[in-house]
Design a protein around this motif. Structure first.
Motif, mmCIF file in Angstrom:
data_model
loop_
_atom_site.group_PDB
_atom_site.id
_atom_site.type_symbol
_atom_site.label_atom_id
_atom_site.label_comp_id
_atom_site.label_asym_id
_atom_site.label_seq_id
_atom_site.Cartn_x
_atom_site.Cartn_y
_atom_site.Cartn_z
ATOM 1 N N ALA A 37 0.834 -1.210 0.000
ATOM 2 C CA ALA A 37 0.000 0.000 0.000
ATOM 3 C C ALA A 37 0.865 1.256 0.000
ATOM 4 C CB ALA A 37 -0.917 -0.006 1.227
ATOM 5 N N LEU A 38 1.886 1.274 0.844
ATOM 6 C CA LEU A 38 2.738 2.470 0.942
ATOM 7 C C LEU A 38 3.537 2.684 -0.342
ATOM 8 C CD1 LEU A 38 3.846 1.929 4.634
ATOM 9 C CD2 LEU A 38 2.523 3.879 3.793
ATOM 10 N N ILE A 39 4.029 1.593 -0.907
ATOM 11 C CA ILE A 39 4.814 1.708 -2.151
ATOM 12 C C ILE A 39 3.894 2.153 -3.293
ATOM 13 C CG2 ILE A 39 6.185 0.432 -3.849
ATOM 14 C CD1 ILE A 39 7.109 -1.354 -1.403
ATOM 15 N N SER A 185 4.930 8.725 11.367
ATOM 16 C CA SER A 185 4.059 7.558 11.494
ATOM 17 C C SER A 185 2.644 7.845 10.997
ATOM 18 C CB SER A 185 4.001 7.127 12.967
ATOM 19 O OG SER A 185 3.477 8.168 13.755
ATOM 20 N N TRP A 186 2.361 9.122 10.646
ATOM 21 C CA TRP A 186 0.964 9.463 10.343
ATOM 22 C C TRP A 186 0.417 8.743 9.115
ATOM 23 C CZ3 TRP A 186 4.597 12.869 8.197
ATOM 24 C CH2 TRP A 186 4.378 13.268 6.885
ATOM 25 N N VAL A 187 1.285 8.295 8.219
ATOM 26 C CA VAL A 187 0.773 7.639 7.011
ATOM 27 C C VAL A 187 0.302 6.202 7.263
ATOM 28 C CG1 VAL A 187 1.923 9.017 5.234
ATOM 29 C CG2 VAL A 187 3.166 7.169 6.343
ATOM 30 N N ALA A 188 0.609 5.670 8.445
ATOM 31 C CA ALA A 188 0.160 4.294 8.742
ATOM 32 C C ALA A 188 -0.441 4.242 10.144
ATOM 33 C CB ALA A 188 1.341 3.328 8.628
ATOM 34 N N PRO A 189 -1.628 4.839 10.303
ATOM 35 C CA PRO A 189 -2.236 4.912 11.638
ATOM 36 C C PRO A 189 -2.755 3.556 12.136
ATOM 37 C CG PRO A 189 -3.665 5.948 9.980
ATOM 38 C CD PRO A 189 -2.432 5.516 9.273
ATOM 39 N N LYS A 196 -7.384 -3.435 8.751
ATOM 40 C CA LYS A 196 -6.756 -3.912 7.499
ATOM 41 C C LYS A 196 -7.212 -3.054 6.323
ATOM 42 C CE LYS A 196 -5.838 -8.610 9.028
ATOM 43 N NZ LYS A 196 -4.576 -8.186 9.665
ATOM 44 N N ASP A 197 -7.266 -1.768 6.603
ATOM 45 C CA ASP A 197 -7.751 -0.815 5.609
ATOM 46 C C ASP A 197 -6.562 -0.293 4.793
ATOM 47 O OD1 ASP A 197 -8.968 1.117 4.163
ATOM 48 O OD2 ASP A 197 -9.722 2.278 5.879
ATOM 49 N N LYS A 199 -6.316 0.430 1.738
ATOM 50 C CA LYS A 199 -6.641 1.504 0.777
ATOM 51 C C LYS A 199 -6.443 2.876 1.426
ATOM 52 C CE LYS A 199 -7.498 2.408 -3.282
ATOM 53 N NZ LYS A 199 -6.541 1.971 -4.323
ATOM 54 N N THR A 200 -6.879 3.000 2.680
ATOM 55 C CA THR A 200 -6.699 4.277 3.386
ATOM 56 C C THR A 200 -5.222 4.604 3.517
ATOM 57 O OG1 THR A 200 -8.777 4.218 4.583
ATOM 58 C CG2 THR A 200 -6.974 5.373 5.668
ATOM 59 N N ILE A 201 -4.426 3.587 3.814
ATOM 60 C CA ILE A 201 -2.982 3.814 3.969
ATOM 61 C C ILE A 201 -2.372 4.219 2.620
ATOM 62 C CG2 ILE A 201 -0.793 2.663 4.503
ATOM 63 C CD1 ILE A 201 -2.287 1.283 6.827
ATOM 64 N N GLU A 202 -2.794 3.545 1.575
ATOM 65 C CA GLU A 202 -2.292 3.932 0.237
ATOM 66 C C GLU A 202 -2.667 5.395 -0.067
ATOM 67 O OE1 GLU A 202 -3.242 1.241 -3.010
ATOM 68 O OE2 GLU A 202 -3.033 2.865 -4.463
ATOM 69 N N ASN A 203 -3.908 5.761 0.287
ATOM 70 C CA ASN A 203 -4.354 7.137 0.028
ATOM 71 C C ASN A 203 -3.584 8.162 0.868
ATOM 72 O OD1 ASN A 203 -6.167 6.316 -1.905
ATOM 73 N ND2 ASN A 203 -7.899 6.175 -0.482
ATOM 74 N N LEU A 204 -3.274 7.792 2.119
ATOM 75 C CA LEU A 204 -2.495 8.709 2.970
ATOM 76 C C LEU A 204 -1.095 8.897 2.386
ATOM 77 C CD1 LEU A 204 -3.548 7.453 6.522
ATOM 78 C CD2 LEU A 204 -3.873 9.767 5.623
ATOM 79 N N ALA A 205 -0.530 7.815 1.867
ATOM 80 C CA ALA A 205 0.800 7.909 1.249
ATOM 81 C C ALA A 205 0.733 8.803 0.022
ATOM 82 C CB ALA A 205 1.308 6.510 0.881
ATOM 83 N N ARG A 206 -0.290 8.583 -0.792
ATOM 84 C CA ARG A 206 -0.419 9.366 -2.030
ATOM 85 C C ARG A 206 -0.634 10.847 -1.711
ATOM 86 N NH1 ARG A 206 -3.671 6.138 -4.771
ATOM 87 N NH2 ARG A 206 -1.879 5.099 -5.698
ATOM 88 N N GLU A 207 -1.456 11.097 -0.684
ATOM 89 C CA GLU A 207 -1.714 12.484 -0.270
ATOM 90 C C GLU A 207 -0.401 13.153 0.170
ATOM 91 O OE1 GLU A 207 -3.749 12.847 3.509
ATOM 92 O OE2 GLU A 207 -4.741 14.687 2.857
#
Ligand SMILES: O=C(O)C(=O)C[C@H](O)[C@H](O)COP(=O)(O)O
Length: 213
Positions: A37-39, A185-189, A196-197, A199-207
């Motif tokens: 997700a982060l990548i 750490s804010w991108v992976a709360p 197991k969300d 998508k939210t983590i991917e979106n936080l990374a993209r943001e």
């Protein structure tokens, strides 16, 4: 590996994206989807803190995900450095810097981002050859104004400020001449992990990439 060579390696990592996510992962089964997700969101350099029992296994799992660079954080002892390297970490991060940690990183060929909080600590690391350092704990230590003040006498040192950094204050750091990227750490709360969300983590990374690049 010499501290100079390590600094070349950590500089290259810090230049890949504006944020290095600082990760506290309890379950090894979360490692792969989290890294993916982060990548996918645009953050390839990941710091897995050695603060959980699963951390080394998490590093080993994440190291297999294509496109990522997985490092170990919270390195406190030479054994931590050795374990991190054996698990597949390609860089290490430490909240401070002791001679034992620095020696272990050199002996294990693990590029280290050592922590400094004062001008004296930063100068001691520079004397040894570490020109890329982590400024920790960034916010508690005076934040961006404190880091800016170090740029004038110590322009040859570049930092990754970490500790209390958020999407809101990251631009203050990233606008400084001596900041390459920030850690946070804010991108992976925790909440998103538990659900197991990914998508939210991917979106936080993209943001983070979109707003901070
Ligand atoms: O242990 C290490 O090596 C670390 O890197 C510590 C981290 O810098 C902070 O835990 C970041 O914490 P946040 O303020 O939540 O972003």
């Amino acid at each position: 590996m010499t501290p100079e060579k390590m600094s070349d390696a950590t500089e290259a990592l810090c230049r890949k994206a504006p944020v290095i996510p600082v990760l506290i992962v309890e379950k090894a089964s979360d490692a792969k989807p989290l890294a993916e997700a982060l990548i996918a969101g645009g953050l390839p350099c990941l710091e897995v803190t050695l603060r959980t029992e699963a951390a080394l296994e998490v590093i080993a799992e994440m190291a297999q995900v294509a496109g990522g660079h997985v490092g170990a954080g919270t390195l406190l002892t030479p054994q931590d450095v050795e374990n991190a390297k054996k698990s597949g970490a390609t860089f290490g991060v430490s909240p401070g810097a002791t001679d034992r940690i620095l020696d272990a990183a050199e002996a294990n060929d693990l590029p280290l981002l050592p922590g400094a909080a004062t001008a004296t600590e930063a100068m001691q690391l520079l004397e040894k050859g570490y020109r890329i350092q982590k400024f920790f704990p960034a916010e508690a230590n005076g934040g961006a104004p404190a880091l800016k003040a170090l740029a004038s006498p110590l322009p040859q040192i570049s930092f990754c400020p970490t500790g209390g950094v958020s999407l809101a204050n990251a631009p203050d750091y990233l606008g400084l001449s001596n900041t390459l990227c920030v850690g946070g750490s804010w991108v992976a709360p925790t909440k998103a992990f538990e659900a197991k969300d990914w998508k939210t983590i991917e979106n936080l990374a993209r943001e983070a990439v979109t707003r901070l690049s």
